[in-house]
Design a protein around this motif. Structure first.
Motif, PDB file in Angstrom:
ATOM      1  N   ARG A   1      37.751  50.207  28.170  1.00 38.86           N
ATOM      2  CA  ARG A   1      39.108  49.643  28.138  1.00 38.86           C
ATOM      3  C   ARG A   1      40.028  50.449  29.062  1.00 38.86           C
ATOM      4  O   ARG A   1      40.870  49.877  29.759  1.00 38.86           O
ATOM      5  CB  ARG A   1      39.637  49.625  26.711  1.00 38.86           C
ATOM      6  CG  ARG A   1      38.979  48.581  25.828  1.00 38.86           C
ATOM      7  CD  ARG A   1      39.821  48.278  24.592  1.00 38.86           C
ATOM      8  NE  ARG A   1      40.061  49.484  23.823  1.00 38.86           N
ATOM      9  CZ  ARG A   1      39.244  49.973  22.892  1.00 38.86           C
ATOM     10  NH1 ARG A   1      38.135  49.317  22.609  1.00 38.86           N
ATOM     11  NH2 ARG A   1      39.532  51.067  22.234  1.00 38.86           N
TER      12      ARG A   1
ATOM     13  N   GLN B   1      30.038  43.689  27.765  1.00 41.20           N
ATOM     14  CA  GLN B   1      29.868  42.356  28.365  1.00 41.20           C
ATOM     15  C   GLN B   1      29.303  41.363  27.348  1.00 41.20           C
ATOM     16  O   GLN B   1      29.766  40.225  27.247  1.00 41.20           O
ATOM     17  CB  GLN B   1      28.918  42.433  29.558  1.00 41.20           C
ATOM     18  CG  GLN B   1      29.427  43.259  30.729  1.00 41.20           C
ATOM     19  CD  GLN B   1      28.326  43.494  31.752  1.00 41.20           C
ATOM     20  OE1 GLN B   1      27.858  42.563  32.392  1.00 41.20           O
ATOM     21  NE2 GLN B   1      27.910  44.735  31.913  1.00 41.20           N
TER      22      GLN B   1
ATOM     23  N   ARG C   1      42.159  49.668  36.524  1.00 42.05           N
ATOM     24  CA  ARG C   1      41.955  48.687  37.602  1.00 42.05           C
ATOM     25  C   ARG C   1      43.137  47.722  37.702  1.00 42.05           C
ATOM     26  O   ARG C   1      43.592  47.387  38.774  1.00 42.05           O
ATOM     27  CB  ARG C   1      40.675  47.893  37.355  1.00 42.05           C
ATOM     28  CG  ARG C   1      39.415  48.630  37.770  1.00 42.05           C
ATOM     29  CD  ARG C   1      38.217  47.753  37.520  1.00 42.05           C
ATOM     30  NE  ARG C   1      36.991  48.531  37.578  1.00 42.05           N
ATOM     31  CZ  ARG C   1      35.873  48.205  36.960  1.00 42.05           C
ATOM     32  NH1 ARG C   1      35.838  47.117  36.229  1.00 42.05           N
ATOM     33  NH2 ARG C   1      34.798  48.948  37.066  1.00 42.05           N
ATOM     34  N   SER C   2      43.592  47.230  36.518  1.00 43.98           N
ATOM     35  CA  SER C   2      44.662  46.233  36.516  1.00 43.98           C
ATOM     36  C   SER C   2      46.005  46.875  36.882  1.00 43.98           C
ATOM     37  O   SER C   2      46.881  46.213  37.403  1.00 43.98           O
ATOM     38  CB  SER C   2      44.762  45.551  35.163  1.00 43.98           C
ATOM     39  OG  SER C   2      45.071  46.491  34.160  1.00 43.98           O
TER      40      SER C   2
ATOM     41  N   GLN D   1      39.147  52.076  31.733  1.00 45.82           N
ATOM     42  CA  GLN D   1      38.761  51.742  33.107  1.00 45.82           C
ATOM     43  C   GLN D   1      39.359  50.404  33.532  1.00 45.82           C
ATOM     44  O   GLN D   1      39.886  50.268  34.643  1.00 45.82           O
ATOM     45  CB  GLN D   1      37.225  51.671  33.170  1.00 45.82           C
ATOM     46  CG  GLN D   1      36.657  51.877  34.551  1.00 45.82           C
ATOM     47  CD  GLN D   1      35.139  51.934  34.513  1.00 45.82           C
ATOM     48  OE1 GLN D   1      34.497  51.323  33.661  1.00 45.82           O
ATOM     49  NE2 GLN D   1      34.541  52.663  35.430  1.00 45.82           N
ATOM     50  N   LYS D   2      39.311  49.422  32.618  1.00 51.22           N
ATOM     51  CA  LYS D   2      39.865  48.077  32.924  1.00 51.22           C
ATOM     52  C   LYS D   2      41.385  48.167  33.125  1.00 51.22           C
ATOM     53  O   LYS D   2      41.950  47.516  33.998  1.00 51.22           O
ATOM     54  CB  LYS D   2      39.509  47.087  31.788  1.00 51.22           C
ATOM     55  CG  LYS D   2      38.055  46.671  31.784  1.00 51.22           C
ATOM     56  CD  LYS D   2      37.739  45.801  30.594  1.00 51.22           C
ATOM     57  CE  LYS D   2      38.056  44.345  30.827  1.00 51.22           C
ATOM     58  NZ  LYS D   2      37.122  43.728  31.787  1.00 51.22           N
ATOM     59  N   LYS D   3      42.029  48.998  32.297  1.00 50.31           N
ATOM     60  CA  LYS D   3      43.486  49.162  32.387  1.00 50.31           C
ATOM     61  C   LYS D   3      43.838  49.800  33.718  1.00 50.31           C
ATOM     62  O   LYS D   3      44.812  49.411  34.380  1.00 50.31           O
ATOM     63  CB  LYS D   3      43.966  50.033  31.228  1.00 50.31           C
ATOM     64  CG  LYS D   3      45.472  50.017  31.021  1.00 50.31           C
ATOM     65  CD  LYS D   3      45.847  50.781  29.772  1.00 50.31           C
ATOM     66  CE  LYS D   3      47.358  50.778  29.576  1.00 50.31           C
ATOM     67  NZ  LYS D   3      47.765  51.558  28.391  1.00 50.31           N
TER      68      LYS D   3
END
Length: 363
Positions: free
Chosen positions: A356, A146, A362-363, A358-360
């Protein structure tokens, strides 16, 4: 009883009856600021002034109001901070990046007042209240990602924060659960959420603006600043490296208030300062034969050896995650700004692969 006025005080201020002798606003619970913000309690204070919790009567929500001392130099810094915060609000209209949000600002009896979203404790305060127990690797990774995104956003927009430190990194919420160890004696506070925001843009500097020679708080100050070599956005990278080490250790990496000792501690942790940097410094009293001058002081030498050791020796368990963190730290705590990693690059370091992924997902 007579009181002596602060010599820095703006003699032309008309609000003397509202201030104490140091230029702080005299306020009380229930005071209404700008016809809208009702003072509830004091959140903190510093050299700049005080921060109070207020109820925004218009929106029926709590906010934090920074009430700056009624002294010219502090008012000037506050107006500079407002300009930076307005720029951040404009550039980050969707509030994606972890920079504190300014909601409003106004003048009250000669005091610049800045209204912010209400956040939790600073990471510094949380460490203190948690008996200096370090953050876990997963927490450090989440906070670092963050912070790197937020400061990278500043850098892309030609802005350097210049004063990154745990006091200026606030938890969005400091709600926690209490946990006990096996012998049920040691209490630990476990945060429910690990979201953070960067605050205090009073010394933030745009690339085109004059760069003060001395920036950053001592423990987070980059070597190029101490050596007066000039600085750029990479001084923020060094500061963040020191911050992450503090999160990992539960204490500051360079516990000193003296520049010569600070440089000696850097050498103890990171190895010798490159001779080409020492050749260029305006602070030649720190140098002898293109090397850092070492004072013949046995007690200082003992102090440095007691409190500092080579970077890799700080690793607790030498796990894969730790090795990745320390590899990233070694790239951030690089003496030469030309070789120091940028935050854009740092975000792609393998240490952040789980974030990264985890973000992928989610998206």
């Amino acid at each position: 009883m007579t009181t002596t006025k602060d010599p820095q005080r703006d003699k032309g201020a008309e609000s003397g009856d509202h201030d104490d002798e140091k230029g702080h606003l005299l306020y009380h619970e229930g005071l209404l600021l700008n016809g809208r913000y009702e003072v509830m309690s004091t959140l903190g204070k510093g050299a700049f002034g005080k921060v109070v919790k207020c109820l925004d009567r218009d929106k029926k929500e709590y906010v934090a109001v920074k009430i700056v001392r009624n002294i010219d130099c502090f008012s000037e810094v506050a107006r500079s901070e407002i300009a930076v915060l307005e720029e951040i609000n404009n550039l980050d209209d969707d509030n994606i990046f972890a920079c504190v949000r300014m909601l409003d600002w106004f003048d009250h009896e000669g005091h610049v007042c800045i209204v912010f979203e209400l956040l939790g404790l600073s990471t510094c305060e949380f460490l203190q209240q948690n008996n200096y127990l370090p953050f876990s690797l997963d927490q450090i990774r989440a906070m670092a990602f963050q912070l790197f995104r937020a400061v990278c956003f500043l850098h892309r927009n030609k802005l350097t924060h210049t004063d990154l430190k745990p006091e200026n990194i606030l938890l969005v919420s400091s709600d926690f659960n209490l946990e006990y160890n096996d012998n049920k004696q040691c209490r630990e506070k476990k945060l429910k959420a690990i979201d953070v925001k960067v605050v205090d843009f009073g010394t933030a500097t745009f690339d085109h603006e004059r760069h003060e020679s001395l920036v950053s708080t001592r423990h987070y100050r980059a070597p190029e600043v101490i050596l007066d070599l000039g600085w750029n956005q990479s001084c923020d990278v060094w500061s963040l490296g020191c911050v992450l080490m503090e999160f990992y250790l539960g204490r500051t990496l360079f516990p000193t208030h003296d520049s010569q000792e600070h440089l000696a501690m850097m050498e103890r942790v990171l190895g010798p300062i490159p001779s080409h940097l020492l050749q260029q410094t305006k602070k030649q009293h720190y140098v002898h034969n293109d090397r850092l001058k070492l004072e013949e002081d046995i007690s200082r030498d003992k102090y440095i050896k007691k409190h500092c050791k080579p970077l890799k020796n700080y690793m607790y368990y030498s796990s894969d995650d730790e090795r990745l963190l320390f590899d990233l730290l070694s790239l951030m705590l690089e003496y030469d700004v030309v070789r120091r990693i940028t935050l854009e690059e740092a975000l792609w370091h393998p240490f952040f692969s789980p974030v990264r992924a985890q973000k992928k997902q989610r998206s």
